[in-house]
Enzyme design. Structure first.
Site, PDB file in Angstrom:
ATOM      1  N   ILE A 190       0.965  -1.141   0.205  1.00 36.36           N
ATOM      2  CA  ILE A 190       0.025   0.039  -0.011  1.00 36.36           C
ATOM      3  C   ILE A 190       0.826   1.207   0.013  1.00 36.36           C
ATOM      4  O   ILE A 190       0.468   2.183  -0.609  1.00 36.36           O
ATOM      5  CB  ILE A 190      -0.943   0.037   1.256  1.00 36.36           C
ATOM      6  N   GLY A 245      -5.364  -7.057   0.372  1.00 30.17           N
ATOM      7  CA  GLY A 245      -6.093  -5.875   1.311  1.00 30.17           C
ATOM      8  C   GLY A 245      -5.231  -4.550   1.499  1.00 30.17           C
ATOM      9  O   GLY A 245      -4.599  -4.281   0.192  1.00 30.17           O
ATOM     10  N   GLU A 246      -5.486  -4.226   2.693  1.00 29.13           N
ATOM     11  CA  GLU A 246      -4.428  -2.792   2.904  1.00 29.13           C
ATOM     12  C   GLU A 246      -5.088  -1.600   2.166  1.00 29.13           C
ATOM     13  O   GLU A 246      -4.190  -0.524   2.442  1.00 29.13           O
ATOM     14  CB  GLU A 246      -2.781  -2.995   2.514  1.00 29.13           C
ATOM     15  N   GLY A 247      -5.898  -1.965   1.362  1.00 27.21           N
ATOM     16  CA  GLY A 247      -6.557  -0.741   0.565  1.00 27.21           C
ATOM     17  C   GLY A 247      -5.854  -0.683  -0.810  1.00 27.21           C
ATOM     18  O   GLY A 247      -5.799   0.290  -1.554  1.00 27.21           O
ATOM     19  N   GLU A 297      -7.302  -2.030   5.214  1.00 30.07           N
ATOM     20  CA  GLU A 297      -7.334  -2.733   6.361  1.00 30.07           C
ATOM     21  C   GLU A 297      -6.210  -3.726   6.762  1.00 30.07           C
ATOM     22  O   GLU A 297      -5.608  -4.129   5.576  1.00 30.07           O
ATOM     23  CB  GLU A 297      -8.765  -3.469   6.763  1.00 30.07           C
TER      24      GLU A 297
END
Lengths: 334, 334
Positions: free
Chosen positions: A85, A300-302, A159
């Site tokens: 990210i 994930g992580e955006g 997240e």
């Protein structure tokens, strides 16, 4: 009046020097942003991705391929700018906020970490509701407060939380009625046996907590602190008429909760991608969402939000910068 | 040895702080770029999109929704920076070259226009082969020469030419054997009757030119000057081990020709998107290509290439910039 604005946006889009509709989803997106911002003069300002991190008591049931410590270790990696990210947000000129919503680790004072820790992780929902109603409400309020302070008009959600695909799958099942078997996936990399075990854990927990019916009850019972904080952040972002950029499976599970509380939130959502986590595709279908990217991501992580951001800019830029048939003196359709 | 390099690339990708394979197509892309560049130390330098423009004699058969003048008018629009490709190329820091391969218009000396005009458009292939073999060879050579002068290592291909979806559909049919009905589409916006007429025109031309069997014969008979120049440019770009960014229906039709001449070219190709022009999906399937974007675009100009460029950068950046499990002290899978 939205129908007048919609017609104005259509006209502005259709007058650009291109065959009618030939920019496909970028046209849909430009129109959506116009309706969100209530203007034909659309713009994206100070895009930011909020990455909420928290731990999950359900990991005690052995539902993740990675140990719980990876949550705080990855938070440290975010702060050191070594995660995916970080790379994608920097590439696409997007600010990042890393929020400790409830990681099971004492970070002390860490530069760049926003401390909103409500607990050292949730309780194990195989035994007890993950959160008390009070904790859940505090998480929602905390997410709202974070968004109230933002300067920009586009927000992405990310997240980190070992175990959170299990929470998200439980939320998905409870909020959509789709059987648990279709909601669970490999997460960070479970074997097929591991996925089956995860399914059994969720099914047993769903049977245990059969009285959780209302969306906020479901959230408190099965959710995570990062998920609950995201729900609050999403509700506040829509209230502020921001463009909400939705990431993968866990972020979309938060949106399922938010959309049950406030269905109009969906008008503000741009779905950045369809994840490879099993269940995400059906989740998106349930929301009638058409994602911008389909890259088989499941990180994930955006990351999906950061990767989709250039497409949002492209939709705004074509509307603002392209010539019209008239201005460029290009002949129209014969 | 490619298998040793492939293993090194896999290892470098898998050591990054992310679940195995979780960056999906970006991982595939990073590996492909490594194999193209013959190194694990990949980079993208001076991305450029070459937009080839030309006219088509086949427009006399009434196969386009727009008049032929739109070709030169859109070239003027490119030079004035008012078209979609200008907006997206600028946004994503990509150079543009606009090449007159054979537009039916006297531009005179126009700043920024690269004059490689071989004719004022092709002949009507409903009556005669579109090009003589000599003209076709000159177009190939011209495309090769353009690419020989480039400084960068990534090249996108775009085109403008009223009538060129008809040429591309004929090429697709002849080179893949897929029935004409599945190769034709609405182009810039034909009605269903218009599409049927276009199909009949192509079928009649295919019957007329039944002796065109070899790929270069097929190209000369049904192609366009912009398409032939692109074929040359593609062959030269692969020869120089550049990353080739493929756009939509017409650009992919040029690649069908190039891949018949030199099948190894496909190793160098990144497919930027799947267009909404009917036939493009089957064309991609025929090439076993998995496109990065699926945004229902059908604009051409190289717009898909420009829009996909940030994803190429993301694949290079994650490989170069992300921490490893070791460097970030993140625990591995349990």
């Amino acid at each position: 009046d939205n129908s007048a604005l919609a017609a104005q946006l259509d006209q502005r889009i259709n007058n650009k020097t291109k065959p009618l509709g030939s920019l496909g989803m970028l046209e849909t997106l430009a129109k959506q942003i116009g309706l969100i911002q209530q203007t034909t003069d659309i713009s994206l300002k100070q895009a930011v991705i909020l990455v909420f991190a928290a731990d999950h008591g359900i990991v005690a049931e052995g539902i993740s391929a990675y140990p719980q410590d990876v949550t705080w270790q990855m938070v440290a990696n975010f702060l050191a700018k070594g995660a995916a990210i970080n790379v994608f947000a920097q590439q696409n000129h997007c600010d990042l906020q890393i929020i400790d919503a409830g990681v099971n680790h004492n970070f002390g004072s860490r530069d760049g970490l926003i401390d909103r820790k409500l607990a050292h992780g949730t309780r194990n929902f195989a035994q007890l509701p993950a959160m008390t109603p009070e904790t859940c409400h505090r998480a929602l309020a905390s997410g709202m407060a974070l968004v109230a302070e933002l300067q920009g008009n586009v927000i992405g959600f990310g997240e980190m939380g070992i175990g959170n695909t299990t929470a998200a799958a439980a939320l998905m099942h409870k909020l959509t009625g789709i059987p648990v078997a279709q909601c669970v996936g490999a997460g960070t990399g479970l074997s097929s046996d591991g996925v089956l075990h995860k399914q059994r854990v969720i099914e047993a927990a769903v049977a245990l907590h059969s009285t959780a019916i209302e969306p906020l009850d479901i959230l408190a019972t099965f959710g995570g602190l990062e998920i609950a904080m995201m729900v609050g952040a999403m509700l506040q972002a829509a209230e502020r008429r921001m463009v909400l950029l939705i990431d993968g499976f866990i972020v979309t599970s938060a949106l399922l909760v938010a959309a049950r509380i406030s269905p109009a939130i969906l008008d503000y959502c741009v779905f950045s991608h369809c994840s490879n986590e099993h269940g995400h595709r059906e989740m998106l279908q349930h929301l009638h969402a058409r994602p911008l990217l389909q890259l088989s991501l499941r990180l994930g992580e955006g990351t999906g939000c950061a990767l989709a951001l250039p497409l949002l800019h492209a939709s705004v830029n074509f509307l603002n910068q392209m010539a019209t048939f008239e201005s460029a003196q290009v002949s129209e359709k014969s």
